[in-house]
Design an enzyme around this catalytic site. Sequence first.
Site, PDB file in Angstrom:
ATOM      1  N   CYS A 269       0.790  -1.244   0.000  1.00 58.39           N
ATOM      2  CA  CYS A 269       0.000   0.000   0.000  1.00 58.39           C
ATOM      3  C   CYS A 269       0.823   1.295   0.000  1.00 58.39           C
ATOM      4  O   CYS A 269       0.584   2.167  -0.841  1.00 58.39           O
ATOM      5  CB  CYS A 269      -0.983   0.026   1.150  1.00 58.39           C
ATOM      6  SG  CYS A 269      -1.420  -1.556   1.824  1.00 58.39           S
ATOM      7  N   ARG A 298       5.545 -11.779   5.609  1.00 54.36           N
ATOM      8  CA  ARG A 298       4.951 -11.568   6.928  1.00 54.36           C
ATOM      9  C   ARG A 298       5.379 -12.671   7.868  1.00 54.36           C
ATOM     10  O   ARG A 298       5.499 -13.825   7.463  1.00 54.36           O
ATOM     11  CB  ARG A 298       3.424 -11.555   6.830  1.00 54.36           C
ATOM     12  CG  ARG A 298       2.918 -10.378   6.025  1.00 54.36           C
ATOM     13  CD  ARG A 298       1.414 -10.347   5.976  1.00 54.36           C
ATOM     14  NE  ARG A 298       0.996  -9.357   4.992  1.00 54.36           N
ATOM     15  CZ  ARG A 298      -0.254  -9.229   4.553  1.00 54.36           C
ATOM     16  NH1 ARG A 298      -1.206 -10.027   5.032  1.00 54.36           N
ATOM     17  NH2 ARG A 298      -0.558  -8.312   3.671  1.00 54.36           N
ATOM     18  N   GLN A 316       0.825 -11.125  -3.521  1.00 59.49           N
ATOM     19  CA  GLN A 316      -0.580 -10.710  -3.541  1.00 59.49           C
ATOM     20  C   GLN A 316      -0.950 -10.206  -4.928  1.00 59.49           C
ATOM     21  O   GLN A 316      -0.152  -9.545  -5.575  1.00 59.49           O
ATOM     22  CB  GLN A 316      -0.785  -9.530  -2.582  1.00 59.49           C
ATOM     23  CG  GLN A 316      -0.703  -9.876  -1.119  1.00 59.49           C
ATOM     24  CD  GLN A 316      -0.977  -8.631  -0.293  1.00 59.49           C
ATOM     25  OE1 GLN A 316      -0.282  -7.635  -0.419  1.00 59.49           O
ATOM     26  NE2 GLN A 316      -1.990  -8.694   0.545  1.00 59.49           N
ATOM     27  N   ASP A 318      -2.525  -7.577  -5.729  1.00 58.05           N
ATOM     28  CA  ASP A 318      -2.939  -6.422  -4.944  1.00 58.05           C
ATOM     29  C   ASP A 318      -3.401  -5.284  -5.856  1.00 58.05           C
ATOM     30  O   ASP A 318      -2.935  -5.168  -6.992  1.00 58.05           O
ATOM     31  CB  ASP A 318      -1.720  -5.943  -4.135  1.00 58.05           C
ATOM     32  CG  ASP A 318      -2.137  -5.229  -2.875  1.00 58.05           C
ATOM     33  OD1 ASP A 318      -3.339  -5.091  -2.622  1.00 58.05           O
ATOM     34  OD2 ASP A 318      -1.226  -4.786  -2.128  1.00 58.05           O
ATOM     35  N   HIS A 320      -4.929  -0.966  -5.489  1.00 61.54           N
ATOM     36  CA  HIS A 320      -5.427   0.158  -4.700  1.00 61.54           C
ATOM     37  C   HIS A 320      -6.191   1.085  -5.617  1.00 61.54           C
ATOM     38  O   HIS A 320      -5.698   1.442  -6.689  1.00 61.54           O
ATOM     39  CB  HIS A 320      -4.275   0.873  -4.002  1.00 61.54           C
ATOM     40  CG  HIS A 320      -3.644   0.006  -2.960  1.00 61.54           C
ATOM     41  ND1 HIS A 320      -2.547  -0.764  -3.224  1.00 61.54           N
ATOM     42  CD2 HIS A 320      -4.006  -0.248  -1.679  1.00 61.54           C
ATOM     43  CE1 HIS A 320      -2.242  -1.459  -2.136  1.00 61.54           C
ATOM     44  NE2 HIS A 320      -3.108  -1.171  -1.182  1.00 61.54           N
ATOM     45  N   LYS A 400     -14.612  -3.718   5.869  1.00 64.62           N
ATOM     46  CA  LYS A 400     -14.212  -4.525   4.703  1.00 64.62           C
ATOM     47  C   LYS A 400     -15.236  -5.589   4.360  1.00 64.62           C
ATOM     48  O   LYS A 400     -16.051  -5.982   5.189  1.00 64.62           O
ATOM     49  CB  LYS A 400     -12.859  -5.183   4.952  1.00 64.62           C
ATOM     50  CG  LYS A 400     -12.874  -6.128   6.141  1.00 64.62           C
ATOM     51  CD  LYS A 400     -11.599  -6.958   6.207  1.00 64.62           C
ATOM     52  CE  LYS A 400     -11.663  -7.907   7.408  1.00 64.62           C
ATOM     53  NZ  LYS A 400     -10.711  -8.966   7.395  1.00 64.62           N
ATOM     54  N   HIS A 446      -8.459  -0.791  -0.729  1.00 68.65           N
ATOM     55  CA  HIS A 446      -7.476  -1.859  -0.945  1.00 68.65           C
ATOM     56  C   HIS A 446      -8.259  -3.068  -1.414  1.00 68.65           C
ATOM     57  O   HIS A 446      -9.318  -3.339  -0.879  1.00 68.65           O
ATOM     58  CB  HIS A 446      -6.804  -2.332   0.339  1.00 68.65           C
ATOM     59  CG  HIS A 446      -6.173  -1.284   1.158  1.00 68.65           C
ATOM     60  ND1 HIS A 446      -4.813  -1.239   1.336  1.00 68.65           N
ATOM     61  CD2 HIS A 446      -6.694  -0.273   1.886  1.00 68.65           C
ATOM     62  CE1 HIS A 446      -4.529  -0.231   2.149  1.00 68.65           C
ATOM     63  NE2 HIS A 446      -5.650   0.369   2.493  1.00 68.65           N
TER      64      HIS A 446
HETATM   65 ZN   LIG Z   1      -3.280  -2.130   0.581  1.00 73.75          ZN
END
Ligand SMILES: [Zn+2]
Length: 565
Positions: A269, A298, A316, A318, A320, A400, A446
């Site tokens: 992010c 992680r 990910q 991912d 945004h 979320k 996200h």
């Molecule tokens: Zn994010």
Amino acid sequence: MKQETIRHSLAHLLAYAVSELYPGIKFGIGPAIKNGFYYDFDFKNPISNEDLPKIENKMKELIKQNIVFKKKNVSKNEAKKIFKNQPYKLELIKELPGKIVSIYQSGEFLDLCKGPHIKSTKEINAEAFKLTKTAGAYWRGNEKNPMLTRIYGLAFDTKKELEEFLKKEKEAEKRDHRILGQKLELFMFDEEIGAGLPLWMPKGEILRHIIEEYLYEELKKAGYQWVRTPHLGNLNLWKTSGHWELYRENMYSPIEIENEKYLIKPMNCPFHVKIYQSKIISYKNLPIKYAELGTVYRYEKSGVLHGLTRVRGFTQDDAHIFCTPEQLTEEVEELLCHGFKIFETFGFKEFNIYLSTRPEKYAGTIKGWEKATNVLKYVLKKLKIKYQVDAGGGVFYGPKIDIKIKDSLGREWQCTTIQVDFNLPKRFNITFINNKGKKEKVYMIHRALLGSMERFIGVLLEHYAGALPFWLSSEQIWLIPVGSQHIEYAREVSEKIQGLQIRDVIKDENETVSKKIREGEIKKIPYLLVVGDKEMKNKTVRVRERGKGDIGEMELEKFLKGLEI
Ligand SMILES: [Zn+2]
Ligand SMILES: [Zn+2]
């Protein structure tokens, strides 16, 4: 509650049976768990799974005796006397608050326990439980403590439920992606590299690449712009983002480079925020959608690591989305619809949807939370999506929606999260110029759709039991020449196949045809094409389809036309 009490009472009976069969045994603890119970023991001589039927029979004998569970409150001193030969129990007694502790007696067996328990073993259906396995477990989960033997049991209300569960478990075992991954040579782990860090082998990388290419195209069409960001970021960045303060236990220690500290990224992010900030953005430019296949790391305890579904390093899918407050509803709606469409391409049609709301610790204002939560609710309602509310289950920075996909065995897998964020736009002060020429805070969403490539491939393998759809198979067709004189013809066929961008392999090793067919079946190759004298003469192929076997001789053109490509 009743079922849990029965399960926990079975744990006591397990300990009772073990104490009868193995005098002098030392007891750990024995709680009820999901679908059953366990008990930890310190055996003088370790036992194995082969010893379980004997213990199970002893338990059944005890159940028949209608043993009563009696609760007694005793002083700590008395408890210490009762458990004088039980070091683990003594340790627990020492730590219990107050002067009185409760114990349960069932027959000859006494256990330190606060209950509740059933009245007597009459309440247990002796046909509906089963001891399943033994495993090593450190006392109190701490590796500095002695290793005990944990005996697991299953318990249900009826024999039928138990049998159904066992059947499902057996089916799940066959689909274990860790075993399939090895068998299909997709990925591996290596002790010297480290736990939770998968290596993608050539065939696995082909599979990943197919999925990545599909995502690249699919997201490009949906207006996303692909970006790529580094694996490390300066500690100051993570301070600004709040990760250092709120997410530190999931991150690896800083690395020092030229007196500056850097952290391996647990999320992408802040990097995307920086790209957004590199230009002045007008409301006319919004929404802006950045997507990245971002590899993050992680910290996970080694004990919870599991194949590809729980790892320490993963990629990910991912993205945004930066938008104006007015665009939020539309963006969330589009995200959901697009997400379902993508899942359908992979063969998933059933989902469980969760809406997570404001937790105790939160960033932003209550009003802001309400507004964003209402947007999510509104979209779910508009799309007629049934969902469950996970009250207080939101992340600290916003509410979320989680999408859990249901696989062919009906198991739930957490994949997608769509999160509205109040935290980062404020911390990084990211804005856009609104239609009045003023700076306004931008909204940020996200979203990870598949979740991570690793996890999703694990789920795919379990869903399809390794027999991936044609388009996802790293090797789609094997050509099997009957003898060396047919290799030339196999090459001819191969050329035509490759012209259609289909991935094929000519199996020209010096092995029998039946052996190659068997191998192809084990490797779950969608089509095996056998070519011999007859096929060479007729310009045909003999087709074996996965799951169907021999489906006959066919003209090559006709076969290729019939493929779903
Ligand atoms: Zn994010
Ligand atoms: Zn108990």
